[in-house]
Design a protein around this motif. Structure first.
Motif, short mmCIF file in Angstrom:
data_model
loop_
_atom_site.label_atom_id
_atom_site.label_comp_id
_atom_site.label_asym_id
_atom_site.label_seq_id
_atom_site.Cartn_x
_atom_site.Cartn_y
_atom_site.Cartn_z
N HIS A 122 -2.91 20.35 10.85
CA HIS A 122 -3.98 19.35 10.81
C HIS A 122 -3.37 17.97 10.56
CE1 HIS A 122 -7.77 17.35 9.96
NE2 HIS A 122 -7.28 16.94 8.81
N VAL A 123 -3.95 16.97 11.22
CA VAL A 123 -3.60 15.57 10.95
C VAL A 123 -4.89 14.84 10.55
CG1 VAL A 123 -2.64 13.42 11.84
CG2 VAL A 123 -1.73 15.60 12.64
N ASP A 124 -4.86 14.23 9.39
CA ASP A 124 -6.00 13.48 8.88
C ASP A 124 -5.75 11.99 9.09
OD1 ASP A 124 -8.41 14.28 6.79
OD2 ASP A 124 -7.78 12.19 6.62
N GLU A 125 -6.75 11.28 9.59
CA GLU A 125 -6.60 9.84 9.77
C GLU A 125 -7.40 9.09 8.72
OE1 GLU A 125 -7.35 6.24 13.01
OE2 GLU A 125 -7.87 8.30 13.55
N THR A 126 -6.75 8.17 8.04
CA THR A 126 -7.39 7.31 7.05
C THR A 126 -7.22 5.86 7.49
OG1 THR A 126 -6.87 8.87 5.27
CG2 THR A 126 -7.44 6.63 4.61
N GLN A 127 -8.33 5.14 7.57
CA GLN A 127 -8.29 3.72 7.92
C GLN A 127 -8.30 2.90 6.63
OE1 GLN A 127 -8.35 2.23 11.11
NE2 GLN A 127 -8.00 4.28 11.91
N VAL A 128 -7.31 2.03 6.48
CA VAL A 128 -7.17 1.22 5.28
C VAL A 128 -7.16 -0.25 5.66
CG1 VAL A 128 -5.70 0.67 3.30
CG2 VAL A 128 -5.87 3.03 4.11
N THR A 129 -8.10 -1.00 5.11
CA THR A 129 -8.13 -2.45 5.34
C THR A 129 -7.43 -3.11 4.15
OG1 THR A 129 -10.22 -2.25 6.53
CG2 THR A 129 -9.61 -4.45 5.75
N MET A 130 -6.38 -3.86 4.47
CA MET A 130 -5.56 -4.49 3.45
C MET A 130 -6.10 -5.88 3.10
SD MET A 130 -3.26 -2.10 3.16
CE MET A 130 -1.82 -2.76 2.36
N ARG A 131 -5.91 -6.27 1.86
CA ARG A 131 -6.29 -7.62 1.43
C ARG A 131 -5.30 -8.64 2.01
NH1 ARG A 131 -10.22 -7.32 -2.25
NH2 ARG A 131 -10.42 -5.37 -3.39
N ALA A 132 -5.75 -9.86 2.17
CA ALA A 132 -4.88 -10.94 2.67
C ALA A 132 -4.14 -11.54 1.48
CB ALA A 132 -5.72 -11.99 3.38
N LEU A 133 -3.06 -10.89 1.07
CA LEU A 133 -2.31 -11.31 -0.11
C LEU A 133 -1.31 -12.41 0.22
CD1 LEU A 133 -1.50 -7.78 -1.57
CD2 LEU A 133 -3.35 -9.31 -2.24
N THR A 134 -1.00 -13.22 -0.79
CA THR A 134 0.03 -14.25 -0.64
C THR A 134 1.41 -13.61 -0.80
OG1 THR A 134 0.11 -14.74 -3.00
CG2 THR A 134 -1.54 -15.94 -1.67
N GLU A 166 -8.62 -3.38 0.42
CA GLU A 166 -10.00 -3.86 0.39
C GLU A 166 -10.99 -2.74 0.68
OE1 GLU A 166 -12.10 -6.75 3.47
OE2 GLU A 166 -10.68 -7.82 2.16
N ARG A 167 -10.59 -1.80 1.56
CA ARG A 167 -11.51 -0.74 1.97
C ARG A 167 -10.71 0.46 2.48
NH1 ARG A 167 -16.90 -0.44 4.23
NH2 ARG A 167 -16.99 1.29 5.69
N ILE A 168 -11.25 1.67 2.22
CA ILE A 168 -10.67 2.91 2.74
C ILE A 168 -11.77 3.72 3.40
CG2 ILE A 168 -9.59 5.12 2.15
CD1 ILE A 168 -8.24 3.75 -0.20
N ASP A 169 -11.52 4.18 4.62
CA ASP A 169 -12.44 5.07 5.32
C ASP A 169 -11.70 6.36 5.64
OD1 ASP A 169 -14.85 3.37 5.71
OD2 ASP A 169 -13.39 2.09 6.72
#
Length: 196
Positions: A122-134, A166-169
């Motif tokens: 099995h392969v699980d896909e996780t979408q991660v939105t990263m913060r705009a860090l300095t 910022e977000r994980i799906d």
């Protein structure tokens, strides 16, 4: 519980060991010996699955009657695979490229029944939105979380990496740490293990 077969975790990752310990199943750890380099023209999910299976199969001779768990994770962003940076300089570069982006993390898990040469994949896909860090925030994060260089995309989500995100799906919150537990439990049940 079906104790006729040993359960082997083919991983030297402390994070995956901690994940599996939470299930309170008896298991032992073995370090796989398998080349983790991606192959040309291979997609990120294909790489993750091939590495997970290769790690499990590399231990088959040592554990001929076991159930062996193999796992691997590959990050994908900007049309390229992102592995473990291994150095702070590469981690800084990687995190600069990822800031403000959505990254796909492909976490593969396999369970190999060595005696019967049966494998579950099995392969699980996780979408991660990263913060705009300095740049300064990235440098500070890596100073506080030195183990991040050993994580795909340099994002150690179970630690201070949560500050980067910022977000994980995901359909399995465990998958981002490296071991898709929900599907692994399905595989163990299919092999006759009593998990409760």
């Amino acid at each position: 519980m079906n104790t006729s077969r040993k359960l082997i975790l083919g991983s030297s990752s402390l994070y995956r060991q901690q994940q599996l310990r939470r299930l309170q199943l008896p298991f032992q750890v073995a370090k796989p010996c398998f080349d983790e380099a991606p192959l040309p023209h291979e997609t990120a999910p294909q790489t993750a699955l091939r590495l997970a299976e290769g790690k499990a199969r590399s231990l088959a001779c040592a554990f001929p009657d076991a159930l062996i768990i193999g796992s691997d994770q590959v990050a994908w962003c900007h049309e390229q695979q992102l592995g473990k940076p291994l150095t702070v300089a590469k981690a800084q570069q990687m995190l600069r490229c990822l800031r403000g982006q959505t990254v796909s993390f492909y976490s593969a898990v396999v369970l190999l029944n060595v005696a019967e040469n049966r494998i579950h994949k099995h392969v699980d896909e996780t979408q991660v939105t990263m913060r705009a860090l300095t740049d300064a925030q990235i440098a500070h994060y890596l100073a506080l979380e030195p183990d991040a260089v050993h994580c795909a995309g340099a994002a150690k989500s179970e630690g201070l990496g949560a500050l980067l995100i910022e977000r994980i799906d995901s359909s399995d919150p465990h998958a981002l740490i490296g071991l898709p537990i929900f599907r692994l439990v399905d595989f163990l049940l299919a092999e006759g293990m009593e998990i409760l």
